[in-house]
Design a protein around this motif. Structure first.
Motif, PDB file in Angstrom:
ATOM      1  N   VAL A  64     -32.126 -79.855  90.058  1.00 33.01           N
ATOM      2  CA  VAL A  64     -30.839 -79.449  89.360  1.00 33.01           C
ATOM      3  C   VAL A  64     -29.648 -80.090  89.627  1.00 33.01           C
ATOM      4  N   SER A  65     -29.533 -80.051  91.240  1.00 30.29           N
ATOM      5  CA  SER A  65     -28.320 -80.550  91.941  1.00 30.29           C
ATOM      6  C   SER A  65     -28.121 -81.935  91.706  1.00 30.29           C
ATOM      7  N   THR A  66     -29.478 -82.670  91.666  1.00 31.79           N
ATOM      8  CA  THR A  66     -29.208 -84.354  91.397  1.00 31.79           C
ATOM      9  C   THR A  66     -28.938 -84.627  89.939  1.00 31.79           C
ATOM     10  N   LEU A  67     -29.365 -83.981  89.108  1.00 30.85           N
ATOM     11  CA  LEU A  67     -29.062 -83.971  87.783  1.00 30.85           C
ATOM     12  C   LEU A  67     -27.430 -83.645  87.418  1.00 30.85           C
ATOM     13  N   ARG A  68     -26.714 -82.736  88.182  1.00 25.88           N
ATOM     14  CA  ARG A  68     -25.565 -82.288  87.912  1.00 25.88           C
ATOM     15  C   ARG A  68     -24.470 -83.430  88.581  1.00 25.88           C
ATOM     16  N   ALA A  69     -25.146 -84.012  89.445  1.00 26.89           N
ATOM     17  CA  ALA A  69     -24.578 -85.112  90.052  1.00 26.89           C
ATOM     18  C   ALA A  69     -24.393 -86.372  89.135  1.00 26.89           C
ATOM     19  N   ARG A 112     -27.463 -84.010  80.013  1.00 29.06           N
ATOM     20  CA  ARG A 112     -27.457 -82.677  79.923  1.00 29.06           C
ATOM     21  C   ARG A 112     -28.366 -81.781  79.240  1.00 29.06           C
ATOM     22  N   ARG A 113     -29.316 -82.356  78.323  1.00 31.92           N
ATOM     23  CA  ARG A 113     -30.506 -81.576  77.885  1.00 31.92           C
ATOM     24  C   ARG A 113     -31.616 -81.422  78.836  1.00 31.92           C
ATOM     25  N   GLU A 114     -31.705 -82.314  79.797  1.00 29.93           N
ATOM     26  CA  GLU A 114     -32.632 -82.282  80.925  1.00 29.93           C
ATOM     27  C   GLU A 114     -32.177 -81.496  81.964  1.00 29.93           C
ATOM     28  N   LEU A 115     -30.786 -81.404  82.055  1.00 26.92           N
ATOM     29  CA  LEU A 115     -30.343 -80.377  83.130  1.00 26.92           C
ATOM     30  C   LEU A 115     -30.469 -78.937  82.745  1.00 26.92           C
ATOM     31  N   GLN A 116     -30.231 -78.819  81.207  1.00 26.28           N
ATOM     32  CA  GLN A 116     -30.367 -77.491  80.631  1.00 26.28           C
ATOM     33  C   GLN A 116     -31.831 -76.886  80.874  1.00 26.28           C
ATOM     34  N   ARG A 117     -32.706 -77.865  80.476  1.00 26.48           N
ATOM     35  CA  ARG A 117     -34.145 -77.426  80.763  1.00 26.48           C
ATOM     36  C   ARG A 117     -34.579 -76.955  82.288  1.00 26.48           C
ATOM     37  N   GLU A 118     -34.051 -77.880  83.096  1.00 29.93           N
ATOM     38  CA  GLU A 118     -34.374 -77.444  84.573  1.00 29.93           C
ATOM     39  C   GLU A 118     -33.540 -76.257  84.942  1.00 29.93           C
ATOM     40  N   GLU A 119     -32.401 -76.100  84.678  1.00 31.78           N
ATOM     41  CA  GLU A 119     -31.411 -75.144  84.968  1.00 31.78           C
ATOM     42  C   GLU A 119     -32.295 -73.661  84.487  1.00 31.78           C
ATOM     43  N   ASN A 120     -32.814 -73.711  83.398  1.00 30.06           N
ATOM     44  CA  ASN A 120     -33.677 -72.546  82.707  1.00 30.06           C
ATOM     45  C   ASN A 120     -34.980 -72.512  83.670  1.00 30.06           C
ATOM     46  N   VAL A 121     -35.422 -73.409  84.187  1.00 29.93           N
ATOM     47  CA  VAL A 121     -36.700 -73.338  84.912  1.00 29.93           C
ATOM     48  C   VAL A 121     -36.069 -72.743  86.155  1.00 29.93           C
TER      49      VAL A 121
END
Length: 287
Positions: A64-69, A112-121
């Motif tokens: 998640v941290s990598t996706l946010r970056a 952003r879509r991938e980040l949202q999925r991974e944040e939910n996980v």
């Protein structure tokens, strides 16, 4: 043996009660540490599962941290290109920047879509870990309470066992027949009820019809108070005679010494063969 039959019956019934209480306490003393060990194993398993989940959580957290970056980088790239649009001087430069901005927006949307999925996980994993922490804490509290109670309970049961042993020794000294006592103790361990009535010619412990002469001997002993102790040849329990109505006590001669019912012959023999083997032979049916 010098005691009257009725007195022997009363003493054996008292001894039966004491032995049942004693054996139950001994089982508790034996089981309590195993229950504590089981709780410790459960706690260790919960902690192990939590550790494995936490490792997975850390991996997910890094993802998640990598996706946010990546999202932040895509945002900055888009903003830079949009700013450069203000200073473009040629149509060619404009087209290039416009394409770069479109690609940046598409990349930004995908991240952003991938980040949202991974944040939910990640949120689900975090909630699961929180529940596990609560469960571990509860199990630890239960384990600590059990551990504290174990010592006091064993001490309490040991004191009760010592008192029961004194009562047992007192009764055993009155009976004064080590062989009878030893056999009776084995019977109680196996069957809980070690002294039962003979009604007519039937042992009420195993519902088997006794040989006619043997039942008469038990009856005679009961009437004469001669101090003899008879054991059932089928279930090995101690026998005493209990008067019944003549009609109830009548058993045809051809049935005496057989099983209680034709339909149950084979099954009943199987049920009591083990206890008879462990108990008394022909010479041990009376003491």
């Amino acid at each position: 043996m010098q005691m009257a039959e009725t007195s022997i019956k009363e003493e054996l019934e008292r001894l039966q009660e004491i032995l049942n209480s004693k054996y139950e306490l001994e089982r508790k003393v034996e089981v309590l540490p195993r229950e504590l060990d089981g709780q410790k194993e459960n706690l260790d398993l919960l902690k192990k599962e939590y550790t494995e989940k936490f490792k997975e959580y850390e991996v997910q957290k890094e993802k998640v941290s990598t996706l946010r970056a990546d999202l932040e980088s895509a945002d900055k790239e888009r903003e830079k290109n949009e700013k450069d649009m203000d200073s473009t001087t040629t149509h060619r430069e404009y087209e290039i920047l416009d394409k770069l901005i479109s690609e940046a927006k598409e990349k930004e949307s995908s991240i952003r879509r991938e980040l949202q999925r991974e944040e939910n996980v990640l949120a689900e994993m975090q909630e699961s870990l929180s529940n596990d922490e609560s469960n571990i804490k509860l199990t630890e509290n239960e384990f600590n309470e059990m551990s504290e109670q174990l010592g006091s309970n064993i001490e309490k049961y040991t004191a009760e066992l010592e008192e029961l042993k004194k009562q047992e020794d007192e009764i055993c000294s009155e009976i004064a027949n080590p062989e009878v006592i030893s056999k009776f103790q084995r019977i109680i361990k196996r069957n809980a009820k070690g002294i039962v009535a003979v009604r007519g010619s039937v042992c009420t412990g195993c519902n088997m019809i006794l040989p006619a002469q043997f039942a008469n001997d038990v009856h005679h002993t009961f009437k004469e108070n001669d101090g003899k102790i008879y054991f059932c040849p089928y279930c090995s329990r101690v026998l005493y005679y209990e008067e019944v109505d003549e009609e109830e006590s009548f058993i045809p001669t051809e049935e005496a010494g057989s099983l209680a019912g034709d339909d149950e012959d084979e099954e009943s023999q199987d049920e009591y063969s083990d206890s008879a083997d462990e108990g008394l032979g022909d010479d041990d049916s009376v003491l």
